[in-house]
Design an enzyme around this catalytic site. Structure first.
Site, PDB file in Angstrom:
ATOM      1  N   LYS A  85       0.841  -1.198   0.000  1.00  0.00           N
ATOM      2  CA  LYS A  85       0.000   0.000   0.000  1.00  0.00           C
ATOM      3  C   LYS A  85       0.874   1.246   0.000  1.00  0.00           C
ATOM      4  O   LYS A  85       1.900   1.295   0.692  1.00  0.00           O
ATOM      5  CB  LYS A  85      -0.909  -0.034   1.228  1.00  0.00           C
ATOM      6  N   SER A 162      -9.300   2.944   3.224  1.00  0.00           N
ATOM      7  CA  SER A 162      -8.288   3.554   2.384  1.00  0.00           C
ATOM      8  C   SER A 162      -7.429   2.541   1.630  1.00  0.00           C
ATOM      9  O   SER A 162      -6.576   2.936   0.832  1.00  0.00           O
ATOM     10  CB  SER A 162      -7.381   4.428   3.259  1.00  0.00           C
ATOM     11  N   SER A 186     -10.245   0.613   7.190  1.00  0.00           N
ATOM     12  CA  SER A 186      -9.618   0.763   5.880  1.00  0.00           C
ATOM     13  C   SER A 186      -9.204  -0.530   5.198  1.00  0.00           C
ATOM     14  O   SER A 186      -8.817  -0.501   4.031  1.00  0.00           O
ATOM     15  CB  SER A 186      -8.400   1.684   5.990  1.00  0.00           C
TER      16      SER A 186
END
Length: 482
Positions: A85, A162, A186
């Site tokens: 990520k 996210s 997230s």
């Protein structure tokens, strides 16, 4: 053999070890898929093709050296391509933190986050950096540094946030699994939007070294198409480091092995009433919640209705802490205006908070977390919806003209996820159903602190009941983008 991306992460690792699939072949396959399909889902912000192929060649050399020993001593995920990520720095690789302000930033070579090191030591090949919203703040992945991350089941719908890019990559077959992070949902939000499995571990299970989240809200965790893949990736990630503020010893039994255990008869609490006044749950989500409850009862578990443990206003303790976290990111003053309106709004609130304000918010948040933990402690596990609504259309939650309304819309979309971060308890989102229109619906199972093993045993039991033989794309129907 099936196309490589149709194999699970664990099947790919086994095929590499057995010589049925070369790491270079596997990596080239994924790079081609990313090149052809990523424009449809916005999974990646950076693709590290040259680095990936170099890593794949190193894996092949390591395989050759261990061939005489029958593969003994090889890293568990040798040659398996996985992304990171874009909130997590990989030395020497572009790292934007989801912000146009950092679009040209490259992570320094002199410090490697422990999580990134663990993935490297497990033998994985870095495919690239997955899409994330600015500083990982919203529950959607829509920023200025890259395209929106979209659900492969319906690209008009957002992938959530996210870890939206990570979830989109896994669901579209652009990665076999992925690392994400979760500070308010997230991992679980995108898992639900993209029809995959997402695990938020207990506070302290995955080390934040060398830095850390001083609030205790955020943790890294896995996203995958199957529970077993998620458990195996968590086994790689769950290694404590000296000085961890909430240390959890490495589990005595690997999480993957828990997936082969029968959980026995459990007392499973449930609630589907949000603690946020005025928030309603979509009928499709409630129907899936009732059917999942019936499925759990059919598996022999005792299902108990539990009153929503949080009171209206309890989660207000989360907002100032989240705002202070947003203000910690060092942005040059002259570039502050380049940030998104929501980011600027949160940072202004964070900077306005005094040290005393922040300490009081942390204390209040701990009291709220204890309230949730007390309710969970009376059960072996808890069932709630993951989201209150179906995956939201791209742009439906974002409101640049009114950041306060934007934040409120996110809370209404995700009322069930944040409390588990406040309490630091483990939770997993499972893709239990799809609507007639093909939209995934996730349900969330949670448990007491440190109980990831029994939680994964239950999740694996649910998976076996819902999808006895998961398809190449996971539990449900084939995504539109595959």
């Amino acid at each position: 053999m099936a196309d490589p991306h149709e194999l699970t992460m664990l099947e790919q690792a086994a095929a590499v070890r057995d010589g049925e699939l070369s790491p270079v072949e596997l990596t080239e396959h994924y790079l081609r898929r990313v090149e052809h399909l990523d424009a449809s889902v916005g999974a990646y912000l950076t693709v590290t093709a040259d680095r990936a192929l170099d890593g794949a060649r190193r894996a092949e050399r390591l395989l050759a050296r261990h061939a005489a020993a029958g593969g003994a001593g090889l890293p568990p995920l040798l040659g398996v391509p996985l992304p990171v990520k874009d909130l997590d720095a990989v030395p020497g690789v572009r790292c934007t933190y989801g912000s146009a302000v950092f679009a040209g930033h490259t992570a320094p070579e002199d410090e490697e986050p422990r999580l990134v090191a663990l993935l490297r030591e497990a033998g994985t090949v870095l495919l690239g950096k997955t899409n994330t919203p600015e500083f990982g703040l919203p529950a959607y992945t829509e920023g200025r540094v890259g395209p929106p991350a979209r659900s492969p089941y319906d690209p008009s719908r957002g992938a959530g946030g996210s870890s939206g890019g990570a979830a989109a990559a896994v669901a579209a077959g652009l990665a076999p699994a992925a690392q994400g992070s979760d500070g308010g949902g997230s991992i679980r939000i995108p898992a639900s939007c993209c029809g995959i499995v997402g695990v938020k571990p207990s506070r302290g299970r995955v080390s934040p070294a060398p830095g850390g989240d001083i609030s205790g809200l955020a943790t890294a965790g896995p996203l995958a198409r199957t529970v077993r893949d998620a458990a195996a990736l968590l086994d790689v990630m769950a290694a404590p480091a000296p000085g961890d503020p909430v240390p959890l010893a490495a589990p005595g039994t690997p999480f993957l092995r828990w997936c082969d255990r029968t959980p026995g008869r459990l007392r499973i609490g449930r609630w589907a009433r949000p603690d946020v006044p005025g928030v309603t749950v979509a009928p499709e989500v409630l129907a899936a919640y009732e059917r999942t409850s019936a499925l759990l009862a059919g598996l022999g578990h005792e299902i108990v209705d539990v009153e929503q443990p949080l009171r209206p206003g309890d989660r207000d303790t989360f907002t100032p802490v989240w705002a202070v976290m947003s203000a910690l990111v060092p942005v040059p003053a002259e570039r502050e205006e380049e940030l998104l309106p929501l980011t600027r709004w949160l940072r202004e609130r964070g900077r306005a908070a005094t040290g005393l304000d922040y300490a009081r918010a942390l204390e209040s948040m701990q009291r709220v977390g204890r309230r949730l933990a007390g309710a969970v402690a009376r059960c072996d596990a808890v069932l709630t919806p993951t989201l209150a609504q179906l995956p939201a259309p791209v742009g439906a939650l974002r409101n640049d003209d009114d950041p306060a309304a934007d934040f409120a819309a996110q809370v209404a979309f995700t009322p069930f996820t944040g409390p588990w971060n406040i309490a630091g308890l483990p939770a997993v989102s499972l893709p239990v159903e799809w609507t007639d229109e093909g939209l995934p619906v996730g349900m969330m199972l949670g448990a007491a602190h440190g109980a990831e093993g029994p939680l994964l045993a239950l999740a694996a039991q649910v998976e076996a009941a819902v999808a006895p033989r998961p398809g190449p794309w996971g539990w449900g129907p084939r995504p539109r983008v595959w």
